[in-house]
Design a protein around this motif. Structure first.
Motif, PDB file in Angstrom:
ATOM      1  N   UNK A   1       0.819  -1.195   0.000  1.00 34.77           N
ATOM      2  CA  UNK A   1       0.000   0.000   0.000  1.00 34.77           C
ATOM      3  C   UNK A   1       0.863   1.259   0.000  1.00 34.77           C
ATOM      4  N   UNK A   2       1.954   1.257   0.769  1.00 34.03           N
ATOM      5  CA  UNK A   2       2.818   2.430   0.838  1.00 34.03           C
ATOM      6  C   UNK A   2       3.324   2.808  -0.543  1.00 34.03           C
ATOM      7  N   UNK A   3       3.773   1.824  -1.280  1.00 33.41           N
ATOM      8  CA  UNK A   3       4.309   2.092  -2.621  1.00 33.41           C
ATOM      9  C   UNK A   3       3.225   2.651  -3.538  1.00 33.41           C
ATOM     10  N   UNK A   4       2.025   2.113  -3.456  1.00 36.95           N
ATOM     11  CA  UNK A   4       0.929   2.585  -4.296  1.00 36.95           C
ATOM     12  C   UNK A   4       0.613   4.055  -4.008  1.00 36.95           C
ATOM     13  N   UNK A  11       6.290  10.497  -9.086  1.00 40.10           N
ATOM     14  CA  UNK A  11       6.204  10.867 -10.504  1.00 40.10           C
ATOM     15  C   UNK A  11       6.211  12.380 -10.686  1.00 40.10           C
ATOM     16  N   UNK A  12       5.851  13.124  -9.658  1.00 45.26           N
ATOM     17  CA  UNK A  12       5.718  14.576  -9.771  1.00 45.26           C
ATOM     18  C   UNK A  12       6.933  15.354  -9.261  1.00 45.26           C
ATOM     19  N   UNK A  13       7.891  14.687  -8.630  1.00 41.43           N
ATOM     20  CA  UNK A  13       9.012  15.415  -8.031  1.00 41.43           C
ATOM     21  C   UNK A  13      10.263  15.350  -8.890  1.00 41.43           C
ATOM     22  N   UNK A  37      17.707   2.655  -9.711  1.00 43.97           N
ATOM     23  CA  UNK A  37      17.051   2.449 -11.002  1.00 43.97           C
ATOM     24  C   UNK A  37      15.534   2.440 -10.856  1.00 43.97           C
ATOM     25  N   UNK A  38      15.052   1.748  -9.825  1.00 45.57           N
ATOM     26  CA  UNK A  38      13.603   1.659  -9.610  1.00 45.57           C
ATOM     27  C   UNK A  38      12.998   3.023  -9.269  1.00 45.57           C
ATOM     28  N   UNK A  39      13.670   3.758  -8.393  1.00 41.97           N
ATOM     29  CA  UNK A  39      13.168   5.088  -8.031  1.00 41.97           C
ATOM     30  C   UNK A  39      13.198   6.034  -9.228  1.00 41.97           C
ATOM     31  N   UNK A  40      14.283   6.021  -9.978  1.00 43.33           N
ATOM     32  CA  UNK A  40      14.373   6.890 -11.154  1.00 43.33           C
ATOM     33  C   UNK A  40      13.300   6.524 -12.173  1.00 43.33           C
ATOM     34  N   UNK A  41      12.954   5.258 -12.250  1.00 37.36           N
ATOM     35  CA  UNK A  41      11.904   4.823 -13.161  1.00 37.36           C
ATOM     36  C   UNK A  41      10.534   5.354 -12.784  1.00 37.36           C
ATOM     37  N   UNK A  42      10.371   5.764 -11.534  1.00 35.14           N
ATOM     38  CA  UNK A  42       9.101   6.336 -11.082  1.00 35.14           C
ATOM     39  C   UNK A  42       8.994   7.831 -11.375  1.00 35.14           C
ATOM     40  N   UNK A  43      10.122   8.469 -11.758  1.00 35.28           N
ATOM     41  CA  UNK A  43      10.016   9.867 -12.149  1.00 35.28           C
ATOM     42  C   UNK A  43      11.134  10.809 -11.752  1.00 35.28           C
TER      43      UNK A  43
END
Length: 136
Positions: A1-4, A11-13, A37-43
């Motif tokens: 849930x936290x990730x969701x 994605x906005x930062x 890599x995973x964090x950068x893939x989110x934005x």
């Protein structure tokens, strides 16, 4: 849930800072490069990942930088000092890699977590005296 819940915010930062322990909560037991890599893939374009010993992984665009902490120093006592110093340096137009390296030195110099700065000339344990009302 936290990730969701966090995914739309990430994605906005433009940049994000995480402790390695917090990243494990989000992504499980993956190595630090994979977390970047995973964090950068989110934005976020800049990803600052602080390790337990105070070292920092920084992903800037597609480049990954490793900024090791001094082995002779203790781990940072205040987990927010490094990321705060990083963002202050960015606001002052420092290059991200230099900002990350400087944030490590600053975080290791903080001796007490969350200790407010004392006003100039104030001594610990002293209190201000109240003025007595005039008896005229």
């Amino acid at each position: 849930m936290t990730r969701r819940v966090l995914e739309p915010a990430l994605a906005a930062v433009e940049s994000v800072a995480l402790q390695a322990a917090d990243a494990r909560v989000l992504f499980g037991s993956v190595d630090s490069r994979e977390v970047l890599r995973l964090l950068a893939g989110l934005g976020p374009r800049l990803v600052y990942l602080a390790e337990r010993d105070g070292s920092v992984w920084l992903r800037e665009g597609g480049r990954v930088h490793w900024c090791p902490a001094e082995a002779s120093e203790d781990a940072p006592r205040d987990r927010y000092a490094g990321p705060a110093a990083f963002w202050v340096a960015l606001a002052q137009r420092s290059a991200p890699r230099k900002a990350a390296a400087d944030s490590i030195r600053y975080a290791q110099s903080v001796r007490r977590p969350g200790a407010p700065r004392q006003p100039h000339g104030a001594l610990p344990g002293t209190s201000r005296s109240r003025e007595e009302p005039s008896r005229l």
